[in-house]
Design a protein around this motif. Structure first.
Motif, mmCIF file in Angstrom:
data_model
loop_
_atom_site.group_PDB
_atom_site.id
_atom_site.type_symbol
_atom_site.label_atom_id
_atom_site.label_comp_id
_atom_site.label_asym_id
_atom_site.label_seq_id
_atom_site.Cartn_x
_atom_site.Cartn_y
_atom_site.Cartn_z
ATOM 1 N N MET A 73 5.573 15.160 5.389
ATOM 2 C CA MET A 73 4.729 14.141 4.774
ATOM 3 C C MET A 73 5.213 12.767 5.237
ATOM 4 S SD MET A 73 3.570 13.586 0.812
ATOM 5 C CE MET A 73 5.097 12.941 0.180
ATOM 6 N N PRO A 74 4.304 11.871 5.626
ATOM 7 C CA PRO A 74 4.709 10.580 6.186
ATOM 8 C C PRO A 74 5.443 9.694 5.183
ATOM 9 C CG PRO A 74 2.309 10.707 5.966
ATOM 10 C CD PRO A 74 2.845 12.037 5.584
ATOM 11 N N THR A 75 6.439 8.976 5.694
ATOM 12 C CA THR A 75 7.181 7.978 4.911
ATOM 13 C C THR A 75 7.389 6.750 5.786
ATOM 14 O OG1 THR A 75 9.307 8.854 5.620
ATOM 15 C CG2 THR A 75 8.449 9.680 3.533
ATOM 16 N N LEU A 76 7.695 5.656 5.151
ATOM 17 C CA LEU A 76 8.001 4.420 5.874
ATOM 18 C C LEU A 76 9.505 4.375 6.147
ATOM 19 C CD1 LEU A 76 5.785 1.965 3.799
ATOM 20 C CD2 LEU A 76 5.266 3.003 6.022
ATOM 21 N N PRO A 77 9.957 3.532 7.078
ATOM 22 C CA PRO A 77 11.389 3.432 7.375
ATOM 23 C C PRO A 77 12.249 3.085 6.155
ATOM 24 C CG PRO A 77 10.120 2.270 9.036
ATOM 25 C CD PRO A 77 9.153 2.710 7.987
ATOM 26 N N VAL A 93 0.298 11.833 -7.951
ATOM 27 C CA VAL A 93 -0.275 13.115 -7.529
ATOM 28 C C VAL A 93 0.040 14.250 -8.487
ATOM 29 C CG1 VAL A 93 -0.369 12.498 -5.091
ATOM 30 C CG2 VAL A 93 1.668 13.621 -5.999
ATOM 31 N N GLY A 94 0.778 13.975 -9.559
ATOM 32 C CA GLY A 94 1.033 14.997 -10.559
ATOM 33 C C GLY A 94 2.082 16.019 -10.150
ATOM 34 N N LEU A 95 3.036 15.623 -9.312
ATOM 35 C CA LEU A 95 4.122 16.501 -8.881
ATOM 36 C C LEU A 95 5.455 15.913 -9.311
ATOM 37 C CD1 LEU A 95 2.917 17.331 -5.259
ATOM 38 C CD2 LEU A 95 2.738 18.782 -7.260
ATOM 39 N N SER A 96 6.492 16.730 -9.215
ATOM 40 C CA SER A 96 7.822 16.232 -9.557
ATOM 41 C C SER A 96 8.392 15.464 -8.369
ATOM 42 C CB SER A 96 8.741 17.398 -9.905
ATOM 43 O OG SER A 96 9.029 18.151 -8.744
ATOM 44 N N PRO A 97 9.324 14.544 -8.615
ATOM 45 C CA PRO A 97 9.961 13.830 -7.507
ATOM 46 C C PRO A 97 10.667 14.795 -6.542
ATOM 47 C CG PRO A 97 10.388 12.688 -9.568
ATOM 48 C CD PRO A 97 9.725 13.981 -9.917
ATOM 49 N N GLY A 98 11.227 15.873 -7.063
ATOM 50 C CA GLY A 98 11.867 16.871 -6.195
ATOM 51 C C GLY A 98 10.878 17.514 -5.246
ATOM 52 N N ARG A 99 9.669 17.781 -5.737
ATOM 53 C CA ARG A 99 8.632 18.377 -4.876
ATOM 54 C C ARG A 99 8.206 17.372 -3.807
ATOM 55 N NH1 ARG A 99 6.731 21.984 -1.784
ATOM 56 N NH2 ARG A 99 4.507 22.372 -1.899
ATOM 57 N N ILE A 100 8.154 16.103 -4.140
ATOM 58 C CA ILE A 100 7.808 15.074 -3.150
ATOM 59 C C ILE A 100 8.866 15.062 -2.042
ATOM 60 C CG2 ILE A 100 7.497 12.586 -2.778
ATOM 61 C CD1 ILE A 100 5.157 14.008 -4.229
ATOM 62 N N THR A 101 10.145 15.185 -2.410
ATOM 63 C CA THR A 101 11.220 15.236 -1.406
ATOM 64 C C THR A 101 11.032 16.454 -0.500
ATOM 65 O OG1 THR A 101 12.740 14.094 -2.878
ATOM 66 C CG2 THR A 101 13.726 15.356 -1.086
ATOM 67 N N GLN A 102 10.668 17.581 -1.074
ATOM 68 C CA GLN A 102 10.399 18.773 -0.254
ATOM 69 C C GLN A 102 9.259 18.516 0.721
ATOM 70 O OE1 GLN A 102 9.515 21.765 -3.174
ATOM 71 N NE2 GLN A 102 11.662 22.442 -3.340
ATOM 72 N N ARG A 109 0.836 -1.198 0.000
ATOM 73 C CA ARG A 109 0.000 0.000 0.000
ATOM 74 C C ARG A 109 0.873 1.252 0.000
ATOM 75 N NH1 ARG A 109 -4.182 -0.844 -2.194
ATOM 76 N NH2 ARG A 109 -5.165 0.926 -1.267
ATOM 77 N N SER A 110 2.125 1.113 -0.452
ATOM 78 C CA SER A 110 3.051 2.228 -0.521
ATOM 79 C C SER A 110 3.725 2.235 -1.882
ATOM 80 C CB SER A 110 4.090 2.129 0.598
ATOM 81 O OG SER A 110 4.894 0.987 0.412
ATOM 82 N N GLU A 111 4.377 3.343 -2.184
ATOM 83 C CA GLU A 111 5.036 3.476 -3.475
ATOM 84 C C GLU A 111 6.394 4.143 -3.301
ATOM 85 O OE1 GLU A 111 1.480 4.221 -6.640
ATOM 86 O OE2 GLU A 111 2.096 5.967 -5.483
ATOM 87 N N LYS A 112 7.236 3.970 -4.314
ATOM 88 C CA LYS A 112 8.478 4.729 -4.354
ATOM 89 C C LYS A 112 8.108 6.189 -4.591
ATOM 90 C CE LYS A 112 10.602 1.207 -7.046
ATOM 91 N NZ LYS A 112 11.388 0.932 -8.222
ATOM 92 N N ARG A 113 9.012 7.088 -4.252
ATOM 93 C CA ARG A 113 8.730 8.516 -4.397
ATOM 94 C C ARG A 113 8.391 8.882 -5.839
ATOM 95 N NH1 ARG A 113 12.752 11.786 -0.254
ATOM 96 N NH2 ARG A 113 12.211 10.502 1.528
ATOM 97 N N ILE A 114 9.092 8.327 -6.786
ATOM 98 C CA ILE A 114 8.847 8.668 -8.188
ATOM 99 C C ILE A 114 7.454 8.219 -8.635
ATOM 100 C CG2 ILE A 114 9.911 6.602 -9.198
ATOM 101 C CD1 ILE A 114 11.082 8.602 -11.334
ATOM 102 N N ASP A 115 7.018 7.033 -8.152
ATOM 103 C CA ASP A 115 5.678 6.545 -8.508
ATOM 104 C C ASP A 115 4.600 7.384 -7.831
ATOM 105 O OD1 ASP A 115 6.771 4.509 -10.078
ATOM 106 O OD2 ASP A 115 6.904 3.135 -8.356
ATOM 107 N N PHE A 116 4.852 7.768 -6.578
ATOM 108 C CA PHE A 116 3.892 8.619 -5.873
ATOM 109 C C PHE A 116 3.813 9.991 -6.541
ATOM 110 C CE2 PHE A 116 2.461 11.504 -2.493
ATOM 111 C CZ PHE A 116 1.267 10.881 -2.157
ATOM 112 N N GLY A 147 0.704 23.757 -7.191
ATOM 113 C CA GLY A 147 1.760 23.842 -8.174
ATOM 114 C C GLY A 147 1.827 22.675 -9.136
ATOM 115 N N GLY A 148 1.116 21.637 -8.890
ATOM 116 C CA GLY A 148 1.181 20.472 -9.767
ATOM 117 C C GLY A 148 -0.060 20.378 -10.620
#
Length: 189
Positions: A44-48, A29-38, A18-25, A71-72
């Motif tokens: 924003m919650p992440t798994l270990p 959601v229509g955002l860049s991977p860099g924005r997800i890192t921000q 029920r989780s995804e890599k940052r690039i897939d997420f 922005g996305g």
């Protein structure tokens, strides 16, 4: 070898499914991977293991991001999972935006057709015509007062100059009072 009734990917726990890599997420959601890192750096919650829990991250984004300033672009329908999608709130959908665009095009088309048929006129031209007509009527009324005062004075037998002064004053007061009147809505339709 017996078949398992519950299918699961080897080496991936239920939480990871029920989780995804940052690039897939980011694609979801229509955002860049860099924005997800921000966003991860902003809480924003992440798994270990660094993956993004989809439902929790979408809920976090809904609660913490202004949808009008996100922005996305909206995520493509093919990557959305309707079972875990969080409603977008007041943000208009693509269908709503397209509908508004088509309505605007229809209104513009109707106006162009009305203008070509002579049913739609330029506002400035109408205002100039109304002002010219009002000025002409004012001048005609003042001129009538000058002509009528002489005729009335002759019939009544009074001083034409005095009558002209009184009549001219009354006409100008009447014109001033009329200029202060507000037009009723729909009076000229």
């Amino acid at each position: 070898m017996a078949k398992s009734e519950n299918f699961s990917l080897p080496g991936i726990g239920e939480e990871d499914q029920r989780s995804e890599k940052r690039i897939d997420f980011a694609k979801r959601v229509g955002l860049s991977p860099g924005r997800i890192t921000q966003l991860v750096n902003n809480g924003m919650p992440t798994l270990p293991n660094g993956r993004i829990p989809i439902a929790e991250a979408l809920a976090w984004m809904e609660a913490n991001l202004d949808q009008t300033r996100r922005g996305g672009k909206p995520p493509p329908a093919s990557v959305q999972d309707p079972a875990i999608a969080v409603p977008s709130g007041d943000a208009p959908s693509l269908v709503q935006i397209k509908t508004q665009h088509e309505r605007a095009k229809l209104i513009a088309l109707k106006q162009r057709i009305q203008k070509e048929a002579g049913q739609l006129v330029n506002r400035e031209e109408v205002e100039r015509a109304i002002a010219a007509r009002a000025k002409a009527e004012r001048e005609a009324l003042v001129a009538w007062g000058l002509r009528a005062s002489a005729v009335i004075a002759a019939e009544v037998g009074c001083d034409p100059g005095a009558l002209h002064i009184v009549l001219d004053r009354e006409i100008h007061e009447h014109l001033e009072a009329m200029s202060q009147m507000e037009l009723l809505e729909g009076e000229f339709s």
